[in-house]
Design a protein around this motif. Structure first.
Motif, short mmCIF file in Angstrom:
data_model
loop_
_atom_site.label_atom_id
_atom_site.label_comp_id
_atom_site.label_asym_id
_atom_site.label_seq_id
_atom_site.Cartn_x
_atom_site.Cartn_y
_atom_site.Cartn_z
N PHE A 116 94.46 32.14 28.63
CA PHE A 116 95.23 32.35 28.66
C PHE A 116 96.40 31.71 29.73
O PHE A 116 97.55 31.06 29.00
CB PHE A 116 95.82 34.10 28.58
N ASN A 117 96.17 31.48 30.69
CA ASN A 117 97.20 31.26 32.12
C ASN A 117 96.30 30.39 32.59
O ASN A 117 95.04 30.35 33.58
CB ASN A 117 97.83 32.27 32.80
N LEU A 118 97.21 29.17 33.76
CA LEU A 118 96.80 28.41 34.31
C LEU A 118 97.48 29.31 35.37
O LEU A 118 98.90 29.20 35.68
CB LEU A 118 96.83 27.04 34.87
N LYS A 119 97.45 30.03 36.88
CA LYS A 119 97.97 30.75 37.57
C LYS A 119 97.88 30.00 38.94
O LYS A 119 96.62 29.59 39.40
CB LYS A 119 97.48 31.77 37.99
N PHE A 120 98.86 30.10 40.01
CA PHE A 120 98.66 29.43 41.52
C PHE A 120 97.52 30.25 42.01
O PHE A 120 97.57 31.64 41.89
CB PHE A 120 99.78 29.79 42.38
N PRO A 121 96.35 29.87 42.92
CA PRO A 121 96.11 31.06 42.59
C PRO A 121 96.35 31.72 44.01
O PRO A 121 96.78 31.97 44.86
CB PRO A 121 94.89 29.46 44.13
N LEU A 122 95.31 33.13 43.59
CA LEU A 122 95.25 34.82 44.55
C LEU A 122 96.90 35.16 44.44
O LEU A 122 97.81 35.60 45.07
CB LEU A 122 95.62 34.01 45.67
N THR A 123 97.91 34.20 43.25
CA THR A 123 99.21 34.52 42.83
C THR A 123 98.32 34.77 41.04
O THR A 123 97.61 34.64 40.18
CB THR A 123 100.46 34.11 43.30
N ASN A 124 100.33 35.96 41.36
CA ASN A 124 100.41 36.01 39.06
C ASN A 124 101.19 34.81 38.77
O ASN A 124 101.77 35.39 37.56
CB ASN A 124 100.66 37.60 38.99
N VAL A 125 101.44 34.02 39.77
CA VAL A 125 102.71 33.04 39.24
C VAL A 125 101.99 32.33 38.06
O VAL A 125 101.35 31.80 38.61
CB VAL A 125 102.96 32.54 40.64
N VAL A 126 102.39 32.28 37.28
CA VAL A 126 101.93 31.56 35.42
C VAL A 126 102.78 29.68 36.49
O VAL A 126 103.69 29.84 36.09
CB VAL A 126 102.11 32.18 34.41
N LEU A 127 101.61 28.97 35.79
CA LEU A 127 101.34 27.99 36.16
C LEU A 127 101.61 26.78 35.07
O LEU A 127 102.88 25.75 34.62
CB LEU A 127 100.81 27.01 36.94
N ALA A 128 101.03 27.37 33.56
CA ALA A 128 101.43 27.36 32.58
C ALA A 128 100.07 27.87 31.38
O ALA A 128 99.48 28.17 32.49
CB ALA A 128 100.56 25.91 32.19
#
Length: 224
Positions: free
Chosen positions: A53-65
């Motif tokens: 579903f999402n590409l996230k910044f590792p170890l976070t819930n920050v969605v990059l795409a």
């Protein structure tokens, strides 16, 4: 310390890359409770596609795409919006859906799911409490999966909820073990940024009630 790092550089790099892989690409999720019975059992270890579903910044819930759209029927891992606990449930409604429940019957966009009884099994819900569970095929006319009820219809206030429209980037989650699952009926809808990934299969399984004896018949099994 510098000598240790220098002598073990390759191993430390491997650990770092492995950690990044688990937090961004693929992961496994042990099943600690019976909320997804009979689809998932306590002691199952589930493979999770974290790029579904999402590409996230590792170890976070920050969605990059966004890498894909969650669909009704997906088995999804996510962080609870209530207490940030990691959970696994079935996704039953997507943005724009109107969903309600009447006496355990799920209704999506005005169309009730159909329920075909499979049989009754004995289900241990606590160490000293065993109940009869009715297992049913729940179907929307296109896909179906097995759920179970531990109580008769009209047995609990959470057997029904009023119609609601799912807002953008939010999802409604239910456990397949409908009468023994703390899900969206308790903590509400799940925002997209809290989704971890889609469960794709059982890697391995052990019976926690029988001294962790392997359940080989569940190894490498797919999920529906």
């Amino acid at each position: 310390m510098q000598a240790f790092i220098r002598n073990n550089r390759g191993f430390l790099i491997f650990l770092m890359l492995f950690g990044l892989f688990r937090t961004a690409v693929a992961d496994w999720n042990p099943i600690p409770s019976g909320s997804m019975r009979p689809t998932l059992l306590e002691g199952d270890v589930v493979l999770v596609n974290r790029l579904a579903f999402n590409l996230k910044f590792p170890l976070t819930n920050v969605v990059l795409a966004h890498t894909g759209d969650p669909k009704r029927g997906d088995i999804v891992t996510f962080f609870s919006p209530k207490d940030d606990k990691r959970l696994i449930k079935r996704l039953v409604a997507v943005p724009g859906d109107t969903v309600e429940m009447r006496d355990k019957i799920l209704i999506v966009n005005g169309k009730p799911e159909t329920y075909a009884p499979i049989g009754i099994v004995s289900e241990q819900v606590k160490p000293n409490l065993t109940l009869n569970a009715l297992r049913l095929d729940e179907s929307d006319g296109q896909a179906k999966h097995v759920i179970q009820w531990l109580r008769p219809q009209q047995g609990d206030a959470r057997d029904s909820f009023a119609p609601m429209v799912i807002p953008a980037d939010h999802y409604l989650m239910l456990g397949d073990n409908r009468d023994n699952s703390a899900d969206s009926r308790y903590f509400g809808m799940v925002p997209r940024e809290l989704l971890i990934g889609r469960a794709v299969g059982v890697i391995a399984s052990a019976d926690i009630t029988q001294n962790w004896q392997p359940r080989f018949e569940r190894f490498a099994s797919s999920l529906n």
